[in-house]
Design an enzyme around this catalytic site. Structure first.
Site, PDB file in Angstrom:
ATOM      1  N   ASN A  11      20.969  10.022 -11.094  1.00 38.53           N
ATOM      2  CA  ASN A  11      21.483  10.196 -12.452  1.00 38.53           C
ATOM      3  C   ASN A  11      22.749  11.031 -12.341  1.00 38.53           C
ATOM      4  OD1 ASN A  11      21.971  10.724 -15.125  1.00 38.53           O
ATOM      5  ND2 ASN A  11      20.210  12.097 -15.407  1.00 38.53           N
ATOM      6  N   TRP A  12      23.884  10.355 -12.391  1.00 38.04           N
ATOM      7  CA  TRP A  12      25.155  11.069 -12.193  1.00 38.04           C
ATOM      8  C   TRP A  12      25.538  11.922 -13.397  1.00 38.04           C
ATOM      9  CZ3 TRP A  12      28.938   6.872  -9.785  1.00 38.04           C
ATOM     10  CH2 TRP A  12      28.529   6.592  -8.473  1.00 38.04           C
ATOM     11  N   LYS A  13      24.863  11.728 -14.511  1.00 39.20           N
ATOM     12  CA  LYS A  13      25.213  12.456 -15.746  1.00 39.20           C
ATOM     13  C   LYS A  13      26.710  12.250 -16.054  1.00 39.20           C
ATOM     14  CE  LYS A  13      21.368  15.496 -14.907  1.00 39.20           C
ATOM     15  NZ  LYS A  13      20.728  16.790 -15.151  1.00 39.20           N
ATOM     16  N   HIS A  98      16.102  11.059 -21.801  1.00 32.23           N
ATOM     17  CA  HIS A  98      16.432  12.207 -20.935  1.00 32.23           C
ATOM     18  C   HIS A  98      16.495  13.477 -21.792  1.00 32.23           C
ATOM     19  CE1 HIS A  98      18.513  14.936 -18.269  1.00 32.23           C
ATOM     20  NE2 HIS A  98      18.094  14.163 -17.282  1.00 32.23           N
ATOM     21  N   GLU A 100      18.437  15.837 -21.832  1.00 28.90           N
ATOM     22  CA  GLU A 100      19.779  16.192 -22.311  1.00 28.90           C
ATOM     23  C   GLU A 100      20.184  15.344 -23.524  1.00 28.90           C
ATOM     24  OE1 GLU A 100      21.719  15.993 -18.485  1.00 28.90           O
ATOM     25  OE2 GLU A 100      20.587  17.755 -17.854  1.00 28.90           O
ATOM     26  N   GLU A 168      10.099  15.148 -15.934  1.00 30.50           N
ATOM     27  CA  GLU A 168      11.129  16.150 -15.656  1.00 30.50           C
ATOM     28  C   GLU A 168      10.906  17.381 -16.524  1.00 30.50           C
ATOM     29  OE1 GLU A 168      14.920  14.267 -13.949  1.00 30.50           O
ATOM     30  OE2 GLU A 168      15.059  14.096 -16.117  1.00 30.50           O
ATOM     31  N   GLY A 174      18.372  21.174 -13.134  1.00 28.04           N
ATOM     32  CA  GLY A 174      19.697  21.761 -12.906  1.00 28.04           C
ATOM     33  C   GLY A 174      19.675  23.157 -12.315  1.00 28.04           C
ATOM     34  N   SER A 216      15.789  19.641 -10.090  1.00 22.69           N
ATOM     35  CA  SER A 216      16.223  20.412  -8.921  1.00 22.69           C
ATOM     36  C   SER A 216      15.664  19.894  -7.596  1.00 22.69           C
ATOM     37  CB  SER A 216      15.871  21.891  -9.097  1.00 22.69           C
ATOM     38  OG  SER A 216      16.467  22.377 -10.283  1.00 22.69           O
ATOM     39  N   GLY A 237      19.517  14.499 -10.145  1.00 23.65           N
ATOM     40  CA  GLY A 237      20.772  14.778 -10.831  1.00 23.65           C
ATOM     41  C   GLY A 237      21.801  15.312  -9.848  1.00 23.65           C
ATOM     42  N   GLY A 238      21.922  16.637  -9.793  1.00 26.75           N
ATOM     43  CA  GLY A 238      22.941  17.308  -8.966  1.00 26.75           C
ATOM     44  C   GLY A 238      23.079  16.754  -7.554  1.00 26.75           C
TER      45      GLY A 238
HETATM   46  P1  PGA Z   1      18.800  17.897 -11.411  1.00 23.80           P
HETATM   47  O1  PGA Z   1      18.741  16.870 -12.665  1.00 23.80           O
HETATM   48  O2  PGA Z   1      18.347  17.107 -10.209  1.00 23.80           O
HETATM   49  O3  PGA Z   1      20.226  18.298 -11.325  1.00 23.80           O
HETATM   50  O4  PGA Z   1      17.869  19.012 -11.737  1.00 23.80           O
HETATM   51  C1  PGA Z   1      17.686  15.987 -12.824  1.00 23.80           C
HETATM   52  C2  PGA Z   1      17.838  15.262 -14.126  1.00 23.80           C
HETATM   53  O5  PGA Z   1      18.189  15.899 -15.143  1.00 23.80           O
HETATM   54  O6  PGA Z   1      17.630  14.034 -14.203  1.00 23.80           O
END
Ligand code: PGA
Length: 255
Positions: A11-13, A98, A100, A168, A174, A216, A237-238
């Site tokens: 997930n590149w966001k 998600h 976010e 999640e 994050g 994370s 994500g990250g």
């Molecule tokens: P993260 O994000 O790996 O940076 O914690 C995961 C996500 O929000 O899908």
């Protein structure tokens, strides 16, 4: 007994900043994961990079997903993107719910509508659920159940096989590896989610729904999570912005 597929999703966001960098990042991921067998890899870039990436990498084993979708089919919805638009540019998957997006105002009912609209168009669903915090009274368990049951309210026995559940916990997203959930707790949550699915759906079908963990995940904690978390993969994500780290995560699911 039927088993769920192993899946790792990037997930590149809202990254990277340019189309050229998106191509470079995808190319890097493709090179690093190309020799890994038995794990399905899905990359979810921002909407605007989808067309170019799916065209440039059409023969690749990596599948593409979007990070959101709108529930209406067309019309006056400025800024929104429909499920048909996504399939037309080569997306096969879509992340829905998600945290976010939820933080920007999306609720369980909106998510249920998005799931239905996306399935209708032939997209596969990556449904995200997760609690904000954990209290001793275990209220987060009913919170999660509500998220899951409402989101799946329009999903038939047949269509549940087109869904992936990404658990999640918001408090673990994050952060650094030490803040991620511990494998034992991930294991418990995976059993809990599986139980809700087997109560709602045919047991054989429910057992094949992939349950992923996200929050994370990176090279330093992924092996323990893969080994002891009782999950079918990860939503990353990250660490998905670094081909090396992302490939490490994919590899951890190989065995
Ligand atoms: P993260 O994000 O790996 O940076 O914690 C995961 C996500 O929000 O899908």
């Amino acid at each position: 007994m039927a088993q769920a597929k192993k899946i790792v999703i990037a997930n590149w966001k809202m990254n990277p900043p340019t189309s050229a960098e998106a191509k470079k990042l995808f190319g890097g991921i493709k090179r690093k994961v190309s020799s890994i067998r038995g794990v399905q890899t899905i990359v979810c870039p921002p909407f605007v990079f989808l067309t170019e990436l799916t065209q440039s990498y059409s023969g690749s084993k990596i599948s593409f997903g979007a990070q959101d979708v709108f529930f209406e089919q067309k019309g006056s919805f400025t800024g929104e993107v429909s499920a048909a638009m996504l399939t037309s540019v080569g997306a096969q998957y879509v992340i829905i719910g998600h945290s976010e997006r939820r933080a920007l105002g999306e609720d369980n009912e909106d998510i249920a509508k998005k799931v239905k609209a996306a399935l209708k168009e032939g997209l596969r669903i990556i449904l995200c659920i997760g609690e904000h915090e954990r209290s001793e009274d275990g209220a987060y368990l009913s919170f999660l159940k509500e998220e899951l049951i409402t989101a799946l309210s329009g999903v038939s026995q047949k269509d549940i096989s087109k869904c992936i559940i990404a658990y999640e916990p918001i408090w673990a997203i994050g952060k650094s590896a030490k803040d991620a959930m511990q494998p034992r707790s991930v294991h418990e949550m995976s059993i809990y989610i599986r139980k809700i699915l087997t109560e709602k759906y045919n047991k054989q079908k429910a057992l094949t729904v992939p349950i992923l963990y996200g929050g994370s995940v990176g090279p330093t904690n992924v092996e323990a999570l893969a080994e002891r978390g009782a999950i079918n993969g990860f939503l990353v994500g990250g660490a998905s912005l670094d081909p090396e780290s992302f490939a490490f995560v994919v590899k951890s699911m190989q065995n």
